[in-house]
Design an enzyme around this catalytic site. Structure first.
Site, PDB file in Angstrom:
ATOM      1  N   GLY A 178       0.826  -1.207   0.000  1.00  0.00           N
ATOM      2  CA  GLY A 178       0.000   0.000   0.000  1.00  0.00           C
ATOM      3  C   GLY A 178       0.857   1.253   0.000  1.00  0.00           C
ATOM      4  O   GLY A 178       2.050   1.186  -0.275  1.00  0.00           O
ATOM      5  N   ASN A 179       0.248   2.382   0.286  1.00  0.00           N
ATOM      6  CA  ASN A 179       1.004   3.636   0.340  1.00  0.00           C
ATOM      7  C   ASN A 179       0.366   4.590   1.338  1.00  0.00           C
ATOM      8  O   ASN A 179      -0.655   4.276   1.939  1.00  0.00           O
ATOM      9  CB  ASN A 179       1.115   4.256  -1.057  1.00  0.00           C
ATOM     10  CG  ASN A 179      -0.248   4.550  -1.630  1.00  0.00           C
ATOM     11  OD1 ASN A 179      -0.949   5.428  -1.156  1.00  0.00           O
ATOM     12  ND2 ASN A 179      -0.651   3.776  -2.649  1.00  0.00           N
ATOM     13  N   ARG A 180       0.980   5.769   1.485  1.00  0.00           N
ATOM     14  CA  ARG A 180       0.581   6.666   2.571  1.00  0.00           C
ATOM     15  C   ARG A 180      -0.528   7.650   2.210  1.00  0.00           C
ATOM     16  O   ARG A 180      -0.825   8.552   2.983  1.00  0.00           O
ATOM     17  CB  ARG A 180       1.804   7.486   3.025  1.00  0.00           C
ATOM     18  CG  ARG A 180       2.898   6.668   3.632  1.00  0.00           C
ATOM     19  CD  ARG A 180       4.010   7.601   4.127  1.00  0.00           C
ATOM     20  NE  ARG A 180       5.248   6.887   4.322  1.00  0.00           N
ATOM     21  CZ  ARG A 180       5.519   6.166   5.412  1.00  0.00           C
ATOM     22  NH1 ARG A 180       4.635   6.077   6.386  1.00  0.00           N
ATOM     23  NH2 ARG A 180       6.663   5.536   5.521  1.00  0.00           N
ATOM     24  N   SER A 181      -1.130   7.553   1.050  1.00  0.00           N
ATOM     25  CA  SER A 181      -2.134   8.543   0.652  1.00  0.00           C
ATOM     26  C   SER A 181      -3.360   8.495   1.583  1.00  0.00           C
ATOM     27  O   SER A 181      -3.918   7.434   1.831  1.00  0.00           O
ATOM     28  CB  SER A 181      -2.570   8.285  -0.788  1.00  0.00           C
ATOM     29  OG  SER A 181      -3.567   9.211  -1.136  1.00  0.00           O
ATOM     30  N   ALA A 183      -3.205   7.533  -5.282  1.00  0.00           N
ATOM     31  CA  ALA A 183      -1.870   6.962  -5.381  1.00  0.00           C
ATOM     32  C   ALA A 183      -2.066   5.498  -5.770  1.00  0.00           C
ATOM     33  O   ALA A 183      -2.537   4.690  -4.964  1.00  0.00           O
ATOM     34  CB  ALA A 183      -1.152   7.086  -4.055  1.00  0.00           C
TER      35      ALA A 183
END
Ligand code: CTP
Length: 394
Positions: free
Chosen positions: A207-210, A274
């Site tokens: 995943g990512n930090r968005s 993202a």
């Protein structure tokens, strides 16, 4: 002047109608205005600073002697686009007409050069007194917009002209002053937000930090300007949004499918999400034991924006670029490669941006001058992007 031209000081005078200004503040926020409340010290007898701070989400100051290091009468004046003073008492009107500066609100009025709308509320005898009549006349001659109070029943058994006008009438008049137009009526805006997740096994993902905050700000601004909005939301909270179509997705593949179904009929695509650039070659059904969890074989995800860029008919396409170095060059390359009209590039090094309410970066355009932004709210960026989208739509 603020970057989004929607910063408003709501000045509150010491009238019983101060309580109605609480609802006024909420309705102004619904219309996209960003409010700083500056009550006169005596108005705090009717509605206290805590209520204003909670409703506006901003600190509340009423005297120039509070937090003097911030020099509030200058710093607030500099960022304010409009004043709305509601309710205004006979005394407050007299002080403004005389050019007095004996509290923060009257200091701000003197220190600013922006449109000021005054909504009087007082006993009919005070409204009709020769002194008030002369003061109102003087203010109108200087360019202040002074609304007529309503005629009707007052706090006691008296009636006459002096009632605080209906909130809807105040808003209608104020919108005319600020030029807050519903300029996106009939436009379909497709927005993606949040961050996709690519499953590794039933418990793990890439995943990512968005946080999705920027897409929420854009959706709210577009709705407020009258657009029909569809949000494709990846793993984000959309509970603060109403009156729009939301499709919840998890992975890039699901987002691709959701966007494909709506892209053709939209006027503007704003690709905030993202999207994970890669996903595991295999998603395992059983949880991988830690002793075996040593490496993940990845394959590239499709570039959703670039794909849609190839299908573009007349849509205005806006992308985002998250960069940690060579910001402008990298973003300009993406603008061209993905067939975009506009790209917003922000510097995401050291955890900047993610989850925050403000952003610093640069709006780069296929045609037209670029705009540099420093510590502006995500709401302000939303409106700037929509302004540009509208310009490109013609
Ligand atoms: N984007 C997309 N599909 C992807 C990757 C990105 O649609 N698989 C979109 C993003 O939503 C964003 C824009 O492309 O609007 C730029 O995303 P960014 O992550 O900055 O760039 P990438 O294209 O992923 O390139 P790189 O990671 O090499 O910087």
């Amino acid at each position: 002047m603020s970057a989004n031209a929607r910063e408003v000081v709501l000045g509150v005078g010491a009238g019983i109608a101060a309580y109605k200004a609480c609802d006024l503040l909420r309705r102004l926020q619904d219309r996209g205005y960003v409010i700083t409340v500056v009550p006169t010290p005596s108005s705090l007898n009717f509605v206290g600073a805590a209520t204003w701070a909670a409703l506006s989400g901003r600190p509340v100051t009423s005297q120039v002697w509070e937090n003097t290091h911030e020099v509030a009468h200058i710093s607030i004046a500099e960022r304010t686009d409009f004043f709305l003073i509601a309710p205004a008492t006979a005394d407050l009107i007299a002080r403004i007409a005389a050019g007095r500066a004996d509290d923060l609100l009257t200091n701000l009025v003197l220190a600013s050069d922006v449109p000021i709308m005054i909504v009087p509320a007082m006993h009919p005898q005070m409204w009709n007194d020769a002194a008030t009549v002369a003061n109102v006349e003087m203010l109108r001659a200087r360019g202040y917009i002074v609304m007529e109070p309503d005629v009707g029943r007052l706090t006691g058994s008296d009636s006459g002209q002096g009632r605080f006008p209906e909130v809807s009438a105040i808003i209608e008049r104020f919108d005319a002053v600020t030029g807050n137009v519903r300029d996106l009526i009939g436009r379909k805006i497709l927005i993606s937000g949040g961050g996709t997740r690519e499953d590794i096994d039933p418990v793990r993902f890439i995943g990512n930090r968005s946080s999705g905050k920027q897409s929420i700000a854009i959706a709210k601004a577009a709705l407020q300007r009258g657009a029909e909005v569809h949000l494709v939301a990846a793993n984000m909270d959309t509970s603060t949004l109403q009156d729009l179509n939301v499709t919840h997705v998890e992975s890039a593949a699901q987002m691709r499918e959701a966007l494909a179904g709506t892209f053709e009929s939209c006027d503007v695509l704003i690709m905030c999400a993202a999207v994970a650039d890669a996903k595991p070659v295999r998603t395992v059904v059983e949880k991988i034991k830690k002793s075996l969890f040593t490496s993940i074989e990845l394959e590239a995800n499709p570039d959703l924006l670039a794909e849609l860029g190839k299908r573009k008919i007349s849509q205005v396409m806006i992308g985002f670029a998250a960069e940690t170095s060579n910001l402008i060059e990298s973003a300009r390359a993406k603008l061209v490669a993905k067939g975009l009209d506009i790209i917003y590039v922000n510097d995401v090094s050291n955890g900047a941006i993610f989850g925050k309410d403000t952003t610093s970066g640069m709006i780069l355009k296929r045609t037209g001058a670029d705009i540099a932004l420093k510590e502006v709210s995500k709401d302000a960026l939303a409106n700037l992007l929509l302004d540009d989208a509208l310009r490109q739509l013609g």
